[in-house]
Design a protein around this motif. Structure first.
Motif, PDB file in Angstrom:
ATOM      1  N   HIS A  38       0.545  -1.120   0.083  1.00  0.00           N
ATOM      2  CA  HIS A  38      -0.206   0.060  -0.092  1.00  0.00           C
ATOM      3  C   HIS A  38       0.532   1.463   0.135  1.00  0.00           C
ATOM      4  O   HIS A  38       0.421   2.183  -0.744  1.00  0.00           O
ATOM      5  CB  HIS A  38      -1.024   0.161   1.372  1.00  0.00           C
ATOM      6  N   CYS A  39       1.657   1.271   0.551  1.00  0.00           N
ATOM      7  CA  CYS A  39       3.237   2.253   0.577  1.00  0.00           C
ATOM      8  C   CYS A  39       3.064   2.857  -0.720  1.00  0.00           C
ATOM      9  O   CYS A  39       2.832   2.157  -2.085  1.00  0.00           O
ATOM     10  CB  CYS A  39       4.807   1.987   1.125  1.00  0.00           C
ATOM     11  N   ALA A  94       1.828  -3.984   6.792  1.00  0.00           N
ATOM     12  CA  ALA A  94       2.270  -4.472   7.716  1.00  0.00           C
ATOM     13  C   ALA A  94       1.840  -5.020   9.148  1.00  0.00           C
ATOM     14  O   ALA A  94       2.062  -6.027   9.400  1.00  0.00           O
ATOM     15  CB  ALA A  94       3.521  -3.025   7.557  1.00  0.00           C
ATOM     16  N   ASN A  95       0.751  -3.868   9.233  1.00  0.00           N
ATOM     17  CA  ASN A  95       0.082  -4.753  10.662  1.00  0.00           C
ATOM     18  C   ASN A  95      -1.484  -6.503  10.473  1.00  0.00           C
ATOM     19  O   ASN A  95      -0.676  -7.041  10.820  1.00  0.00           O
ATOM     20  CB  ASN A  95      -1.192  -3.941  10.717  1.00  0.00           C
ATOM     21  N   ARG A  96      -0.795  -6.421   8.521  1.00  0.00           N
ATOM     22  CA  ARG A  96      -1.831  -7.819   8.174  1.00  0.00           C
ATOM     23  C   ARG A  96      -0.518  -8.976   8.748  1.00  0.00           C
ATOM     24  O   ARG A  96      -0.968 -10.443   9.331  1.00  0.00           O
ATOM     25  CB  ARG A  96      -2.152  -7.260   7.269  1.00  0.00           C
ATOM     26  N   ILE A 156      10.431   0.980   9.080  1.00  0.00           N
ATOM     27  CA  ILE A 156      10.816   2.374   7.947  1.00  0.00           C
ATOM     28  C   ILE A 156       9.688   3.025   6.910  1.00  0.00           C
ATOM     29  O   ILE A 156       9.139   2.450   6.762  1.00  0.00           O
ATOM     30  CB  ILE A 156      12.108   2.059   6.967  1.00  0.00           C
ATOM     31  N   THR A 157       9.994   4.217   7.383  1.00  0.00           N
ATOM     32  CA  THR A 157       9.453   5.245   6.633  1.00  0.00           C
ATOM     33  C   THR A 157       9.808   6.654   6.514  1.00  0.00           C
ATOM     34  O   THR A 157      10.787   6.832   6.380  1.00  0.00           O
ATOM     35  CB  THR A 157       8.209   5.479   7.457  1.00  0.00           C
ATOM     36  N   TYR A 158       9.431   6.606   5.074  1.00  0.00           N
ATOM     37  CA  TYR A 158       9.692   8.513   4.287  1.00  0.00           C
ATOM     38  C   TYR A 158       8.576   9.291   3.965  1.00  0.00           C
ATOM     39  O   TYR A 158       7.536   9.200   4.280  1.00  0.00           O
ATOM     40  CB  TYR A 158      10.525   7.895   3.016  1.00  0.00           C
ATOM     41  N   GLU A 159       8.914  10.510   3.837  1.00  0.00           N
ATOM     42  CA  GLU A 159       7.970  12.224   3.859  1.00  0.00           C
ATOM     43  C   GLU A 159       7.420  11.598   2.600  1.00  0.00           C
ATOM     44  O   GLU A 159       8.057  11.184   1.566  1.00  0.00           O
ATOM     45  CB  GLU A 159       8.801  12.917   3.777  1.00  0.00           C
ATOM     46  N   GLN A 160       6.183  11.368   2.797  1.00  0.00           N
ATOM     47  CA  GLN A 160       4.977  11.385   1.558  1.00  0.00           C
ATOM     48  C   GLN A 160       4.732  12.632   0.928  1.00  0.00           C
ATOM     49  O   GLN A 160       3.572  12.532   2.205  1.00  0.00           O
ATOM     50  CB  GLN A 160       4.288   9.964   1.430  1.00  0.00           C
ATOM     51  N   ASP A 161       4.174  12.328  -0.318  1.00  0.00           N
ATOM     52  CA  ASP A 161       2.386  13.093  -0.337  1.00  0.00           C
ATOM     53  C   ASP A 161       1.318  12.068  -0.745  1.00  0.00           C
ATOM     54  O   ASP A 161       1.335  11.422  -1.439  1.00  0.00           O
ATOM     55  CB  ASP A 161       3.030  13.877  -1.403  1.00  0.00           C
ATOM     56  N   LEU A 162       0.957  12.700   0.624  1.00  0.00           N
ATOM     57  CA  LEU A 162      -0.650  11.534   0.160  1.00  0.00           C
ATOM     58  C   LEU A 162      -1.928  11.841   0.137  1.00  0.00           C
ATOM     59  O   LEU A 162      -3.043  11.294  -0.402  1.00  0.00           O
ATOM     60  CB  LEU A 162      -0.819  11.384   1.719  1.00  0.00           C
ATOM     61  N   SER A 163      -1.107  13.084  -0.807  1.00  0.00           N
ATOM     62  CA  SER A 163      -2.950  13.730  -1.851  1.00  0.00           C
ATOM     63  C   SER A 163      -3.314  12.760  -2.594  1.00  0.00           C
ATOM     64  O   SER A 163      -4.720  13.871  -3.343  1.00  0.00           O
ATOM     65  CB  SER A 163      -2.172  15.255  -2.024  1.00  0.00           C
ATOM     66  N   GLN A 164      -3.047  12.552  -2.753  1.00  0.00           N
ATOM     67  CA  GLN A 164      -3.546  11.306  -4.162  1.00  0.00           C
ATOM     68  C   GLN A 164      -3.430  10.184  -3.745  1.00  0.00           C
ATOM     69  O   GLN A 164      -3.785   9.051  -4.804  1.00  0.00           O
ATOM     70  CB  GLN A 164      -2.160  11.778  -6.339  1.00  0.00           C
ATOM     71  N   ILE A 218      -7.137   4.106   2.762  1.00  0.00           N
ATOM     72  CA  ILE A 218      -6.441   3.535   3.117  1.00  0.00           C
ATOM     73  C   ILE A 218      -6.033   3.575   4.433  1.00  0.00           C
ATOM     74  O   ILE A 218      -5.564   4.972   4.850  1.00  0.00           O
ATOM     75  CB  ILE A 218      -5.637   2.927   2.160  1.00  0.00           C
ATOM     76  N   PRO A 219      -5.755   3.017   5.600  1.00  0.00           N
ATOM     77  CA  PRO A 219      -4.948   3.522   7.299  1.00  0.00           C
ATOM     78  C   PRO A 219      -3.825   4.549   6.677  1.00  0.00           C
ATOM     79  O   PRO A 219      -2.908   3.499   5.760  1.00  0.00           O
ATOM     80  CB  PRO A 219      -4.460   2.050   7.552  1.00  0.00           C
ATOM     81  N   LEU A 220      -3.433   4.820   7.184  1.00  0.00           N
ATOM     82  CA  LEU A 220      -2.426   5.920   7.032  1.00  0.00           C
ATOM     83  C   LEU A 220      -1.551   5.157   7.880  1.00  0.00           C
ATOM     84  O   LEU A 220      -0.014   5.277   6.804  1.00  0.00           O
ATOM     85  CB  LEU A 220      -2.127   7.128   8.395  1.00  0.00           C
ATOM     86  N   SER A 221      -1.193   3.988   8.071  1.00  0.00           N
ATOM     87  CA  SER A 221       0.275   3.407   8.882  1.00  0.00           C
ATOM     88  C   SER A 221       0.255   2.744   6.957  1.00  0.00           C
ATOM     89  O   SER A 221       1.803   1.992   7.112  1.00  0.00           O
ATOM     90  CB  SER A 221      -0.070   2.267  10.095  1.00  0.00           C
TER      91      SER A 221
END
Length: 227
Positions: free
Chosen positions: A119-120, A178-180, A198-206, A211-214
């Protein structure tokens, strides 16, 4: 002195990196009929990069196939089980986790790395070829295939790789988050000794709003487990 199982080992390139650590035996495991593993050829490629390889590699490294469900090993056969960037391709995740627990010794350890989660932003494995953000969460397979065909029309030298390899791999992704995955790890009876997300800065506008934030933000997970 440890015996190691590498689940989803591919051509066992990474397993050569375990040789200097004094492992007794490393067994690579992957799907039956998926590939032919040429350890000698891999060794030669590594040495061409001026990386030394133990001359005893063929005595330590071994490759085995399985049906995707059942490991061809006795209970508690390995001290350590590892898997690197394979679980996003595994069809029956709960079953494979149960098999890992079965074949790992009770005082052993399991190290799992999964990257990227579906989903990322990069979860399709196709973002090098299709620029639309989160298309894999919004577009049907026919649209994705059309975009890949448009790309290879412009880059014909990549046709076999993209349509012959990357497209089938995209279709077989298990769409896990990851949660599942963590829920399945716990259900299989493991104790999570350590974990890194591990996560990175993302533009989530699209990104799709449902979809859950995590799920959108977690790019990679590493876990050290106790059976």
């Amino acid at each position: 002195g440890a015996s190691v199982l590498d689940v989803g080992s591919g051509e066992m390139l990474a397993d050569f990196g375990l040789l200097p650590l004094g492992v007794r035996k490393v067994t690579g495991l992957d799907l039956a009929g998926k590939r032919t593993v040429d350890l000698k050829g891999v060794c030669e490629r590594i040495r061409r990069q001026d990386i030394p390889v133990s001359p005893q590699y063929a005595e330590v490294l071994h490759y085995t196939e399985y049906d995707g469900l059942h490991f061809p090993f006795e209970d508690q056969s390995f001290d350590v089980v590892v898997s690197w960037s394979a679980f996003e391709h595994i069809a029956d995740v709960p079953q494979v986790l149960r098999e890992i627990k079965r074949v790992c010794r009770r005082d052993g350890r399991v190290f799992l790395q999964v990257c990227p989660w579906f989903h990322c932003l990069q979860g399709s494995h196709l973002t090098d070829f299709i620029s639309e953000p989160y298309f894999h969460l919004k577009r049907p397979p026919e649209w994705v295939l059309q975009k890949l065909n448009e790309y290879v029309d412009q880059h014909p030298e990549k046709r076999d790789f993209i349509l012959g390899h990357m497209w089938p791999e995209y279709q077989s992704l298990n769409r896990y988050s990851a949660n599942r995955f963590h829920a399945d790890v716990m259900a299989a009876g493991f104790t999570v000794q350590k974990a890194i997300t591990i996560t990175y800065e993302q533009d989530l506008s699209q990104a799709p709003p449902d979809i859950p934030l995590s799920d959108l933000m977690i790019y990679e997970t590493k876990m050290l487990l106790r059976p």
